[in-house]
Design a protein around this motif. Structure first.
Motif, PDB file in Angstrom:
ATOM      1  N   MET A 105       5.261   1.251  -1.238  1.00  0.00           N
ATOM      2  CA  MET A 105       5.739   1.295  -2.611  1.00  0.00           C
ATOM      3  C   MET A 105       5.110   0.239  -3.519  1.00  0.00           C
ATOM      4  SD  MET A 105       7.659   3.833  -3.102  1.00  0.00           S
ATOM      5  CE  MET A 105       8.254   3.411  -4.711  1.00  0.00           C
ATOM      6  N   VAL A 106       5.198  -1.017  -3.122  1.00  0.00           N
ATOM      7  CA  VAL A 106       4.767  -2.100  -4.011  1.00  0.00           C
ATOM      8  C   VAL A 106       3.257  -2.070  -4.234  1.00  0.00           C
ATOM      9  CG1 VAL A 106       4.644  -4.606  -4.261  1.00  0.00           C
ATOM     10  CG2 VAL A 106       6.732  -3.537  -3.424  1.00  0.00           C
ATOM     11  N   LEU A 107       2.483  -1.999  -3.170  1.00  0.00           N
ATOM     12  CA  LEU A 107       1.028  -2.030  -3.287  1.00  0.00           C
ATOM     13  C   LEU A 107       0.490  -0.830  -4.068  1.00  0.00           C
ATOM     14  CD1 LEU A 107      -1.379  -3.793  -2.470  1.00  0.00           C
ATOM     15  CD2 LEU A 107      -1.551  -2.432  -0.390  1.00  0.00           C
ATOM     16  N   PRO A 108       0.889   0.417  -3.739  1.00  0.00           N
ATOM     17  CA  PRO A 108       0.398   1.539  -4.553  1.00  0.00           C
ATOM     18  C   PRO A 108       0.824   1.452  -6.018  1.00  0.00           C
ATOM     19  CG  PRO A 108       1.295   2.358  -2.500  1.00  0.00           C
ATOM     20  CD  PRO A 108       1.627   0.907  -2.574  1.00  0.00           C
ATOM     21  N   MET A 109       2.059   0.994  -6.270  1.00  0.00           N
ATOM     22  CA  MET A 109       2.524   0.883  -7.655  1.00  0.00           C
ATOM     23  C   MET A 109       1.733  -0.181  -8.410  1.00  0.00           C
ATOM     24  SD  MET A 109       4.455   2.095  -9.965  1.00  0.00           S
ATOM     25  CE  MET A 109       5.696   3.046  -9.165  1.00  0.00           C
ATOM     26  N   ALA A 110       1.425  -1.289  -7.743  1.00  0.00           N
ATOM     27  CA  ALA A 110       0.642  -2.345  -8.386  1.00  0.00           C
ATOM     28  C   ALA A 110      -0.767  -1.841  -8.726  1.00  0.00           C
ATOM     29  CB  ALA A 110       0.561  -3.565  -7.478  1.00  0.00           C
ATOM     30  N   LYS A 111      -1.368  -1.083  -7.811  1.00  0.00           N
ATOM     31  CA  LYS A 111      -2.697  -0.527  -8.086  1.00  0.00           C
ATOM     32  C   LYS A 111      -2.643   0.453  -9.255  1.00  0.00           C
ATOM     33  CE  LYS A 111      -4.725  -1.090  -3.523  1.00  0.00           C
ATOM     34  NZ  LYS A 111      -5.341  -0.424  -2.370  1.00  0.00           N
ATOM     35  N   TYR A 112      -1.619   1.280  -9.271  1.00  0.00           N
ATOM     36  CA  TYR A 112      -1.467   2.250 -10.356  1.00  0.00           C
ATOM     37  C   TYR A 112      -1.300   1.537 -11.695  1.00  0.00           C
ATOM     38  CZ  TYR A 112       0.738   5.762 -13.316  1.00  0.00           C
ATOM     39  OH  TYR A 112       1.054   6.580 -14.353  1.00  0.00           O
ATOM     40  N   LEU A 113      -0.443   0.517 -11.729  1.00  0.00           N
ATOM     41  CA  LEU A 113      -0.215  -0.214 -12.980  1.00  0.00           C
ATOM     42  C   LEU A 113      -1.459  -0.966 -13.431  1.00  0.00           C
ATOM     43  CD1 LEU A 113       3.420  -1.535 -12.421  1.00  0.00           C
ATOM     44  CD2 LEU A 113       2.668   0.338 -13.898  1.00  0.00           C
TER      45      LEU A 113
END
Length: 156
Positions: A105-113
């Protein structure tokens, strides 16, 4: 003398509930509860069987006996036991849960943002270049007009 009317308890409660942070917190709790089910399913359905293939799924039975005799279990147990297996199991469960949350969750969301932010900055940079270019063109036109006026005044 004017008396200030104090808000009623109901009005104060209504104002409290309508604050953005209270609503956001309520949504976060509900989403967090739903997300907990996903994380627990991944841990129980994927991670625990992988760990169980290497060792054991249940570490609660591992203990160290401080005072003999350590026999029995539960309320019928005798002796003094240090239940280090349950502590190790809880620690592993926490680390595995944290890893699942981070990597899924955190890593993919950070990349997306970060991609969204890069696109936004690129868009702003393009607008600045266009604005600077238009400004430069307007300055050149102004300078040309001033030069033409100056040349026209010298002829007279």
């Amino acid at each position: 003398m004017s008396k200030k009317k104090e808000p009623s308890i109901w009005e104060g409660f209504k104002a409290f509930l309508m604050r953005g942070n209270v609503v956001d917190l309520a949504v976060a709790v509900v989403i967090g509860a739903a997300f907990t089910n996903i994380v627990n399913s991944v841990v129980k359905g994927v991670i625990n069987p992988l760990v169980g293939a290497v060792g054991t799924k249940n570490l609660d039975h591992y203990s160290y006996c401080l005072k003999d005799p350590c026999t029995g279990s539960g309320d019928a147990a005798t002796g003094i036991r240090i239940m280090w297996g349950s502590v190790l199991g809880a620690t592993l469960s926490f680390v595995i849960t944290a890893a699942v949350v981070y990597f899924l969750m955190v890593l993919p969301m950070a990349k997306y943002l970060s991609r969204l932010e890069a696109r936004r900055k690129a868009k702003e940079g393009t607008q600045e270049v266009i604005e600077v270019t238009e400004l430069e063109v307007l300055k050149e036109i102004r300078d040309a007009l001033v030069a033409q006026r100056g040349a026209g005044q010298n002829r007279e």
